[in-house]
Design a protein around this motif. Structure first.
Motif, PDB file in Angstrom:
ATOM      1  N   GLN A 185     -43.078 -16.695 -17.439  1.00 11.87           N
ATOM      2  CA  GLN A 185     -42.952 -15.622 -16.457  1.00 11.87           C
ATOM      3  C   GLN A 185     -42.955 -14.247 -17.109  1.00 11.87           C
ATOM      4  O   GLN A 185     -43.243 -13.247 -16.451  1.00 11.87           O
ATOM      5  N   LEU A 186     -42.609 -14.184 -18.385  1.00 10.52           N
ATOM      6  CA  LEU A 186     -42.707 -12.964 -19.172  1.00 10.52           C
ATOM      7  C   LEU A 186     -43.394 -13.294 -20.488  1.00 10.52           C
ATOM      8  O   LEU A 186     -43.204 -14.373 -21.034  1.00 10.52           O
ATOM      9  N   THR A 187     -44.165 -12.364 -20.987  1.00 11.21           N
ATOM     10  CA  THR A 187     -44.816 -12.583 -22.275  1.00 11.21           C
ATOM     11  C   THR A 187     -43.813 -12.330 -23.397  1.00 11.21           C
ATOM     12  O   THR A 187     -42.842 -11.577 -23.229  1.00 11.21           O
ATOM     13  N   PRO A 188     -44.031 -12.918 -24.562  1.00 10.87           N
ATOM     14  CA  PRO A 188     -43.136 -12.636 -25.701  1.00 10.87           C
ATOM     15  C   PRO A 188     -43.084 -11.156 -26.057  1.00 10.87           C
ATOM     16  O   PRO A 188     -42.020 -10.633 -26.390  1.00 10.87           O
ATOM     17  N   LEU A 189     -44.238 -10.460 -25.986  1.00 11.13           N
ATOM     18  CA  LEU A 189     -44.247  -9.030 -26.289  1.00 11.13           C
ATOM     19  C   LEU A 189     -43.397  -8.248 -25.296  1.00 11.13           C
ATOM     20  O   LEU A 189     -42.672  -7.315 -25.670  1.00 11.13           O
ATOM     21  N   HIS A 190     -43.450  -8.646 -24.032  1.00 13.24           N
ATOM     22  CA  HIS A 190     -42.640  -7.994 -23.002  1.00 13.24           C
ATOM     23  C   HIS A 190     -41.154  -8.180 -23.298  1.00 13.24           C
ATOM     24  O   HIS A 190     -40.358  -7.242 -23.178  1.00 13.24           O
ATOM     25  N   SER A 191     -40.769  -9.374 -23.686  1.00 14.35           N
ATOM     26  CA  SER A 191     -39.356  -9.632 -23.976  1.00 14.35           C
ATOM     27  C   SER A 191     -38.883  -8.848 -25.198  1.00 14.35           C
ATOM     28  O   SER A 191     -37.752  -8.338 -25.211  1.00 14.35           O
ATOM     29  N   ILE A 192     -39.731  -8.717 -26.213  1.00 12.38           N
ATOM     30  CA  ILE A 192     -39.343  -7.950 -27.397  1.00 12.38           C
ATOM     31  C   ILE A 192     -39.217  -6.465 -27.062  1.00 12.38           C
ATOM     32  O   ILE A 192     -38.302  -5.778 -27.536  1.00 12.38           O
ATOM     33  N   ASN A 193     -40.124  -5.950 -26.250  1.00 11.25           N
ATOM     34  CA  ASN A 193     -40.018  -4.550 -25.824  1.00 11.25           C
ATOM     35  C   ASN A 193     -38.735  -4.306 -25.041  1.00 11.25           C
ATOM     36  O   ASN A 193     -38.071  -3.274 -25.201  1.00 11.25           O
ATOM     37  N   PHE A 194     -38.378  -5.264 -24.168  1.00 11.04           N
ATOM     38  CA  PHE A 194     -37.121  -5.153 -23.425  1.00 11.04           C
ATOM     39  C   PHE A 194     -35.931  -5.163 -24.383  1.00 11.04           C
ATOM     40  O   PHE A 194     -34.983  -4.380 -24.210  1.00 11.04           O
ATOM     41  N   ALA A 195     -35.972  -6.026 -25.391  1.00  9.60           N
ATOM     42  CA  ALA A 195     -34.861  -6.111 -26.346  1.00  9.60           C
ATOM     43  C   ALA A 195     -34.738  -4.823 -27.155  1.00  9.60           C
ATOM     44  O   ALA A 195     -33.621  -4.320 -27.375  1.00  9.60           O
ATOM     45  N   ILE A 196     -35.865  -4.271 -27.604  1.00 10.57           N
ATOM     46  CA  ILE A 196     -35.820  -3.031 -28.391  1.00 10.57           C
ATOM     47  C   ILE A 196     -35.266  -1.878 -27.555  1.00 10.57           C
ATOM     48  O   ILE A 196     -34.415  -1.106 -28.015  1.00 10.57           O
ATOM     49  N   ALA A 197     -35.748  -1.760 -26.328  1.00 10.19           N
ATOM     50  CA  ALA A 197     -35.263  -0.683 -25.459  1.00 10.19           C
ATOM     51  C   ALA A 197     -33.774  -0.834 -25.175  1.00 10.19           C
ATOM     52  O   ALA A 197     -33.014   0.152 -25.224  1.00 10.19           O
ATOM     53  N   SER A 198     -33.327  -2.051 -24.884  1.00 11.48           N
ATOM     54  CA  SER A 198     -31.899  -2.272 -24.597  1.00 11.48           C
ATOM     55  C   SER A 198     -31.044  -1.980 -25.818  1.00 11.48           C
ATOM     56  O   SER A 198     -29.966  -1.373 -25.705  1.00 11.48           O
ATOM     57  N   ALA A 199     -31.501  -2.398 -26.995  1.00 10.46           N
ATOM     58  CA  ALA A 199     -30.726  -2.171 -28.215  1.00 10.46           C
ATOM     59  C   ALA A 199     -30.609  -0.678 -28.527  1.00 10.46           C
ATOM     60  O   ALA A 199     -29.525  -0.183 -28.886  1.00 10.46           O
ATOM     61  N   LEU A 200     -31.711   0.060 -28.396  1.00  9.99           N
ATOM     62  CA  LEU A 200     -31.678   1.490 -28.696  1.00  9.99           C
ATOM     63  C   LEU A 200     -30.804   2.257 -27.700  1.00  9.99           C
ATOM     64  O   LEU A 200     -29.985   3.109 -28.101  1.00  9.99           O
ATOM     65  N   ILE A 201     -30.955   1.950 -26.423  1.00 12.84           N
ATOM     66  CA  ILE A 201     -30.155   2.652 -25.410  1.00 12.84           C
ATOM     67  C   ILE A 201     -28.679   2.280 -25.546  1.00 12.84           C
ATOM     68  O   ILE A 201     -27.795   3.148 -25.477  1.00 12.84           O
ATOM     69  N   GLY A 202     -28.393   0.985 -25.742  1.00 17.20           N
ATOM     70  CA  GLY A 202     -27.003   0.554 -25.864  1.00 17.20           C
ATOM     71  C   GLY A 202     -26.316   1.147 -27.075  1.00 17.20           C
ATOM     72  O   GLY A 202     -25.184   1.657 -26.988  1.00 17.20           O
ATOM     73  N   SER A 203     -26.996   1.114 -28.232  1.00  9.72           N
ATOM     74  CA  SER A 203     -26.396   1.693 -29.440  1.00  9.72           C
ATOM     75  C   SER A 203     -26.245   3.207 -29.307  1.00  9.72           C
ATOM     76  O   SER A 203     -25.247   3.785 -29.775  1.00  9.72           O
ATOM     77  N   GLY A 204     -27.208   3.855 -28.654  1.00 14.48           N
ATOM     78  CA  GLY A 204     -27.098   5.300 -28.440  1.00 14.48           C
ATOM     79  C   GLY A 204     -25.923   5.663 -27.546  1.00 14.48           C
ATOM     80  O   GLY A 204     -25.207   6.647 -27.820  1.00 14.48           O
ATOM     81  N   LEU A 205     -25.704   4.882 -26.485  1.00 18.30           N
ATOM     82  CA  LEU A 205     -24.559   5.151 -25.613  1.00 18.30           C
ATOM     83  C   LEU A 205     -23.241   4.981 -26.363  1.00 18.30           C
ATOM     84  O   LEU A 205     -22.297   5.762 -26.171  1.00 18.30           O
ATOM     85  N   LEU A 206     -23.171   3.960 -27.207  1.00 17.79           N
ATOM     86  CA  LEU A 206     -21.935   3.729 -27.963  1.00 17.79           C
ATOM     87  C   LEU A 206     -21.696   4.828 -28.994  1.00 17.79           C
ATOM     88  O   LEU A 206     -20.550   5.256 -29.207  1.00 17.79           O
ATOM     89  N   TYR A 207     -22.781   5.304 -29.621  1.00 20.53           N
ATOM     90  CA  TYR A 207     -22.603   6.297 -30.687  1.00 20.53           C
ATOM     91  C   TYR A 207     -22.315   7.688 -30.119  1.00 20.53           C
ATOM     92  O   TYR A 207     -21.375   8.378 -30.555  1.00 20.53           O
ATOM     93  N   PHE A 208     -23.126   8.116 -29.160  1.00 22.47           N
ATOM     94  CA  PHE A 208     -22.978   9.476 -28.628  1.00 22.47           C
ATOM     95  C   PHE A 208     -21.935   9.563 -27.512  1.00 22.47           C
ATOM     96  O   PHE A 208     -21.356  10.631 -27.306  1.00 22.47           O
ATOM     97  N   GLY A 209     -21.711   8.454 -26.793  1.00 24.78           N
ATOM     98  CA  GLY A 209     -20.769   8.511 -25.694  1.00 24.78           C
ATOM     99  C   GLY A 209     -19.380   8.021 -26.036  1.00 24.78           C
ATOM    100  O   GLY A 209     -18.418   8.353 -25.336  1.00 24.78           O
ATOM    101  N   VAL A 210     -19.255   7.218 -27.103  1.00 28.66           N
ATOM    102  CA  VAL A 210     -17.939   6.654 -27.452  1.00 28.66           C
ATOM    103  C   VAL A 210     -17.542   7.171 -28.835  1.00 28.66           C
ATOM    104  O   VAL A 210     -16.923   8.216 -28.969  1.00 28.66           O
TER     105      VAL A 210
END
Length: 421
Positions: free
Chosen positions: A187-212
C-alpha cells in the motif's frame, strides 16, 4: 497463449494440432473405446468466421492466424495406443481480474496508512509514558513545553517504527500477526516509507531541541538510533534484543522528566527502571503464544530459542518491579503510600508470573499479558498522585533566598529615599 498458423499443409499436421489443443486445455478426459479422431472441420470458431461454415484448405490459407481463445472445442479425441480419451466440452474462458494499482492512489487512505506505518498503538504508549514522566517531574507545568515534548517524542517513535517495518518486510510477510502491514501489502512504497521516517525524525528532533531542551533531543535521537540500528537487526541473531528493546521502552518517561525539570534526577531513573522491568513479563507473555510466527520468520526470541529462560526472566522482573516500587519512598521520590498501594498489585503480578513459570501454557501466558496491561496505567497514576515534591528543591531554595534579598534591599533603599525627600 497458443497461436496456430493455418496453411495448406494443415490436413497433414491435424493430429499434432489436435494434441496441442487438447494438452493446452489441461483437462483430464474420461477413457472410452478407441475412435477415429474428429476432422479438423469440427473445430467451430465462434469469433468473426461464423459457426456453421466450412472452409477449404485454400480458404484457410487466406486466413492469417487464429488465436486459441477464439476456438470452441466441442469434442476432440486424443490418440493414445489402444485407448483414446474422450474430452468433454471445453470452452476457453478468460478469468475476470480486477487490477488495483500498487501502491494505492487513494489519498483519503494516506493518513490511515501513515498511522499503521508508525504502529499507532505502540507510539501511543510511548507518548503516554512521556506525558507521565513530564507530569511526575517536580517542576512547574508549562503547556507549550509539554506539547513540544509529547509531539516530538511521538514523531521520533513513528520514525523508528517506519524504519523498522522497512527492514522487516520479508519477515513480516511470514507472520500471521504482521502480514497485513502496509509495506507487506504494497500500500506504500519503500521509498515513501523512508521519506515519512526522515521527515518525522527531523521534525520530532527539532521540536525536542528548539521547543524543549538539548537533553530531550539527545535522548529522542539516541532512542531512534537504538531502535532502528541495534534492536531491529539484533532480532535476527541474538536473544539480547529483548534487553535492548526494554531500554528503548524505558527512555520515553525520562524524556518527559528532563523535558519538564531540565535535569537528570533520581526520580527519572527510578521511573525508567520500573518501565524496564515491566516490559519483560509483558513481552515474554505476549511472545509465548507467537512462537510459531517468530520461528517461521527466523527471529531469535527467548520464547523460541530458550523457553526456560523466557519464563524465569518474566518471574524475576516481576519481583524486581516490586523492589523498585518499594525504593520510591526511600529515594524521596514518592510518599510511603505509593509502596503500600503497589504491594497487592505487585504480589498478584508475581503470582501470575509464577503460574506462567510452572504451567507454561497459553492460558497462563495470556493472563499474565492481560494483567500487565492493567498494571502499567495503575502504576503511572499512583506514582503521579503520590509524588513527594510538586516543585523542585532548587526552585524552592531559589525563592527562599530571593525573598530576604528583596527585603534587605528595600530596607536599605527606603531611608535613602526619605533623606533625599
Amino acid at each position: 497463449m497458443f497461436r496456430f498458423v493455418l496453411n495448406g499443409s494443415l490436413q497433414h499436421n491435424k493430429s499434432t494440432l489436435i494434441r496441442s489443443i487438447l494438452y493446452s486445455t489441461k483437462q483430464l478426459p474420461k477413457k472410452v473405446l478407441a475412435t477415429e479422431p474428429k476432422a479438423i472441420d469440427d473445430l467451430k470458431p465462434h469469433h468473426k468466421y461464423g459457426g456453421n461454415e466450412k472452409y477449404s484448405s485454400d480458404q484457410l490459407h487466406t486466413l492469417k492466424t487464429v488465436s486459441f481463445d477464439e476456438i470452441r472445442v466441442e469434442t476432440i479425441a486424443q490418440e493414445i495406443p489402444n485407448i483414446v480419451q474422450n474430452a468433454a466440452v471445453v470452452e476457453q474462458k478468460k478469468p475476470i481480474i480486477n487490477w488495483e494499482p500498487t501502491p494505492l492512489s487513494d489519498s483519503s487512505k494516506l493518513i490511515n496508512q501513515y498511522l499503521m506505518l508508525s504502529k499507532i498503538r505502540l507510539t501511543t504508549l510511548v507518548v503516554i509514558t512521556t506525558m507521565v514522566g513530564y507530569g511526575i517531574a517536580p517542576a512547574p507545568f508549562d503547556p507549550s513545553t509539554f506539547l513540544y515534548c509529547t509531539v516530538g517524542t511521538g514523531l521520533c517513535s513513528a520514525a523508528a517504527n517506519a524504519v523498522n517495518q522497512y527492514h522487516e518486510v520479508p519477515f513480516d510477510a511470514q507472520m500471521a500477526r504482521t502480514k497485513n502491514r502496509v509495506l507487506v501489502r504494497g500500500q506504500l512504497t519503500p521509498l515513501h516509507s523512508i521519506n515519512f521516517a526522515i521527515a518525522s525524525a527531523l521534525i520530532g528532533s527539532g521540536l525536542l531541541y528548539f521547543g524543549v531542551n538539548g537533553y530531550a533531543a539527545a535522548l529522542g535521537a539516541g532512542n531512534l538510533f537504538l531502535y532502528t540500528s541495534v534492536y531491529t537487526p539484533m532480532k535476527r541473531f541474538s536473544i539480547l534484543n529483548t534487553w535492548v528493546g526494554s531500554v528503548v521502552g524505558a527512555i520515553p518517561p525520562v524524556i518527559g522528566w528532563v523535558g519538564c525539570s531540565g535535569a537528570f534526577e533520581p526520580g527519572c531513573f527510578l521511573l525508567a527502571a520500573l518501565l524496564y522491568s515491566w516490559q519483560f513479563p509483558h513481552f515474554n507473555a505476549l511472545s509465548w503464544n507467537l512462537r510459531p510466527d517468530y520461528s517461521r520468520a527466523g527471529y531469535r526470541m527467548m520464547a523460541v530459542t530458550d523457553p526456560a529462560l523466557c519464563r524465569r526472566t518474566a518471574l524475576r522482573h516481576t519481583v524486581a518491579l516490586s523492589v523498585f516500587s518499594a525504593l520510591a519512598p526511600v529515594l524521596d521520590v514518592t510518599n510511603i503510600w505509593f509502596a503500600l498501594e503497589m504491594l497487592p498489585l505487585n504480589a498478584y503480578f508475581i503470582y501470575l508470573a509464577y503460574k506462567f513459570y510452572q504451567k507454561s501454557d497459553s492460558g497462563s501466558s495470556r493472563k499474565l499479558f492481560r494483567f500487565s496491561l492493567i498494571q502499567l496505567p495503575v502504576l503511572m497514576i499512583l506514582f503521579f498522585v503520590n509524588k513527594k515534591e510538586w516543585i523542585s528543591k532548587k526552585e524552592t531554595i531559589g525563592k527562599l533566598t530571593a525573598a530576604p534579598l528583596a527585603t534587605d534591599a528595600s530596607a536599605m533603599i527606603a531611608p535613602t529615599i526619605k533623606a533625599i525627600l
